[in-house]
Design a protein around this motif. Structure first.
Motif, PDB file in Angstrom:
ATOM      1  N   ALA A 186       0.861  -1.050   0.168  1.00 60.76           N
ATOM      2  CA  ALA A 186       0.047   0.164  -0.105  1.00 60.76           C
ATOM      3  C   ALA A 186       0.657   1.460  -0.069  1.00 60.76           C
ATOM      4  N   GLY A 187       2.280   1.132  -0.012  1.00 64.40           N
ATOM      5  CA  GLY A 187       3.131   2.306   0.222  1.00 64.40           C
ATOM      6  C   GLY A 187       3.003   3.148   1.503  1.00 64.40           C
ATOM      7  N   VAL A 188       2.759   2.440   2.510  1.00 62.91           N
ATOM      8  CA  VAL A 188       2.559   3.402   3.755  1.00 62.91           C
ATOM      9  C   VAL A 188       3.660   2.905   4.882  1.00 62.91           C
ATOM     10  N   ILE A 189       4.577   2.189   4.512  1.00 60.17           N
ATOM     11  CA  ILE A 189       5.923   1.964   5.192  1.00 60.17           C
ATOM     12  C   ILE A 189       7.301   2.343   4.333  1.00 60.17           C
ATOM     13  N   GLY A 190       7.897   3.386   4.900  1.00 58.75           N
ATOM     14  CA  GLY A 190       8.958   4.142   4.464  1.00 58.75           C
ATOM     15  C   GLY A 190      10.113   3.991   5.228  1.00 58.75           C
ATOM     16  N   LEU A 191      11.150   4.503   4.809  1.00 56.50           N
ATOM     17  CA  LEU A 191      12.611   4.500   5.481  1.00 56.50           C
ATOM     18  C   LEU A 191      12.864   4.994   6.818  1.00 56.50           C
ATOM     19  N   ARG A 192      11.793   5.958   7.180  1.00 59.85           N
ATOM     20  CA  ARG A 192      11.738   6.569   8.620  1.00 59.85           C
ATOM     21  C   ARG A 192      11.340   5.462   9.682  1.00 59.85           C
ATOM     22  N   HIS A 193      10.380   4.437   9.123  1.00 58.77           N
ATOM     23  CA  HIS A 193       9.737   3.539   9.929  1.00 58.77           C
ATOM     24  C   HIS A 193      11.033   2.323  10.090  1.00 58.77           C
ATOM     25  N   LEU A 194      11.703   2.156   9.095  1.00 56.50           N
ATOM     26  CA  LEU A 194      12.461   0.986   8.992  1.00 56.50           C
ATOM     27  C   LEU A 194      13.945   1.571  10.072  1.00 56.50           C
ATOM     28  N   ALA A 195      14.098   2.807   9.762  1.00 56.79           N
ATOM     29  CA  ALA A 195      15.258   3.484  10.743  1.00 56.79           C
ATOM     30  C   ALA A 195      14.837   3.387  12.173  1.00 56.79           C
ATOM     31  N   PHE A 196      13.601   3.731  12.511  1.00 53.21           N
ATOM     32  CA  PHE A 196      13.320   3.939  13.919  1.00 53.21           C
ATOM     33  C   PHE A 196      13.267   2.430  14.532  1.00 53.21           C
ATOM     34  N   ALA A 197      12.670   1.567  13.829  1.00 50.09           N
ATOM     35  CA  ALA A 197      12.375   0.100  14.409  1.00 50.09           C
ATOM     36  C   ALA A 197      14.006  -0.435  14.371  1.00 50.09           C
ATOM     37  N   ALA A 198      14.797  -0.018  13.693  1.00 52.13           N
ATOM     38  CA  ALA A 198      16.310  -0.769  13.662  1.00 52.13           C
ATOM     39  C   ALA A 198      16.896  -0.174  15.014  1.00 52.13           C
ATOM     40  N   VAL A 199      16.600   0.985  15.579  1.00 55.30           N
ATOM     41  CA  VAL A 199      17.127   1.401  16.698  1.00 55.30           C
ATOM     42  C   VAL A 199      16.380   0.905  17.936  1.00 55.30           C
ATOM     43  N   LEU A 200      15.118   0.602  17.734  1.00 51.40           N
ATOM     44  CA  LEU A 200      14.360   0.134  18.911  1.00 51.40           C
ATOM     45  C   LEU A 200      14.521  -1.410  18.912  1.00 51.40           C
ATOM     46  N   ALA A 201      14.738  -2.092  17.855  1.00 48.19           N
ATOM     47  CA  ALA A 201      14.774  -3.442  18.020  1.00 48.19           C
ATOM     48  C   ALA A 201      15.723  -4.113  18.966  1.00 48.19           C
ATOM     49  N   PRO A 202      16.791  -3.739  18.792  1.00 48.98           N
ATOM     50  CA  PRO A 202      17.879  -4.401  19.842  1.00 48.98           C
ATOM     51  C   PRO A 202      17.439  -4.533  21.244  1.00 48.98           C
ATOM     52  N   ALA A 203      16.223  -3.998  21.709  1.00 50.28           N
ATOM     53  CA  ALA A 203      15.911  -4.215  22.951  1.00 50.28           C
ATOM     54  C   ALA A 203      15.034  -5.306  23.503  1.00 50.28           C
ATOM     55  N   VAL A 204      14.557  -5.759  22.109  1.00 48.16           N
ATOM     56  CA  VAL A 204      13.692  -6.845  22.154  1.00 48.16           C
ATOM     57  C   VAL A 204      14.345  -8.231  22.662  1.00 48.16           C
ATOM     58  N   PRO A 205      15.601  -8.585  22.212  1.00 48.92           N
ATOM     59  CA  PRO A 205      16.143  -9.831  22.461  1.00 48.92           C
ATOM     60  C   PRO A 205      16.694  -9.761  23.891  1.00 48.92           C
ATOM     61  N   VAL A 206      17.233  -8.553  24.300  1.00 49.56           N
ATOM     62  CA  VAL A 206      17.457  -8.340  25.620  1.00 49.56           C
ATOM     63  C   VAL A 206      16.411  -8.425  26.647  1.00 49.56           C
ATOM     64  N   THR A 207      15.246  -8.071  26.339  1.00 47.84           N
ATOM     65  CA  THR A 207      14.261  -7.998  27.221  1.00 47.84           C
ATOM     66  C   THR A 207      13.612  -9.548  27.207  1.00 47.84           C
TER      67      THR A 207
END
Length: 244
Positions: A186-207
């Motif tokens: 649908a074209g509603v996921i862009g680079l900013r979503h990927l970038a922010f997810a990339a800096v938040l995601a490392p918390a997931v395996p640690v948690t």
């Protein structure tokens, strides 16, 4: 112009929401979206729903891998089919509301709906048709906001706790993947979503690693009131702010 990443203060607050949501998801089989989505909608609305879905995929996959032996495979096909249908419907809606003032309001209302469904304690038999129906509703809700667990939780309300949490985590991970695919089309996921997810995601395996010792000892009923209270309060603030 929307920044690729939010300010450090916003990032830190969103990181806390991801940590709390991940812990609740691992222990109860639901809760990541209800905690993380309204907080991100309050703090970083320009990054919804893509960031919640991308991080949610990591949460669901990690939670499933932590307890995959309890998954009942025969439950999966009807729920998967419903989730895919719901994601397609939601992607059509998302193309019209993402990036507008309507999205935070829709997110807040769906969080309240999710909290209400959880509190009502509704029960449905665990059958193919109910899994398909719950999967469809979860697909719509989950794609728009990252909150797709409550419909599935109704179906699994009378199921043994370990099977319930593990199988719902599979549905959650699959749902995030399907929702991401639908929103990409649908074209509603862009680079900013990927970038922010990339800096938040490392918390997931640690948690997930940190809460592992508590998985066998913490009853999901003991953490549910805290998760629902946090989600409901954040959603209330979000709705009021969207209307004034």
């Amino acid at each position: 112009m929307i920044e690729l990443l939010p300010s450090p203060g916003v990032w830190a607050a969103c990181l806390i929401a991801v940590v709390v949501g991940t812990a609740v998801q691992r222990l109860a089989g639901q809760g990541f979206g209800m905690v993380a989505a309204p907080m991100l909608a309050l703090l970083a609305p320009d990054y919804l729903p893509g960031t919640v879905l991308l991080v949610g995929l990591c949460v669901g996959a990690g939670s499933f891998l932590s307890d995959r032996s309890a998954v009942v495979l025969r439950d999966l096909p009807p729920g998967f089919a419903g989730r895919a249908l719901g994601a397609g419907i939601a992607a059509w809606i998302a193309a019209r509301v993402v990036g507008t003032a309507a999205l935070p309001l829709v997110t807040g209302l769906l969080v309240w709906l999710a909290v209400g469904l959880t509190l009502l304690g509704l029960r449905l038999p665990l059958t193919g048709p109910t899994l398909f129906a719950a999967g469809t509703v979860a697909g719509v809700m989950g794609t728009l906001t990252g909150i797709g667990a409550p419909p599935m939780a109704i179906v699994y309300s009378d199921v043994e706790a370990r099977r319930s949490a593990a199988t719902q985590n599979v549905f959650f991970a699959f749902g995030m993947a399907v929702s991401i695919t639908a929103l990409l089309v649908a074209g509603v996921i862009g680079l900013r979503h990927l970038a922010f997810a990339a800096v938040l995601a490392p918390a997931v395996p640690v948690t997930l690693w940190a809460v592992r010792p508590f998985a066998a000892r913490v009853a999901k009923r003991s953490i549910r009131p805290w998760a629902l209270g946090l989600a409901g309060t954040a959603a209330g603030v979000l709705i009021v702010r969207s209307l004034i």
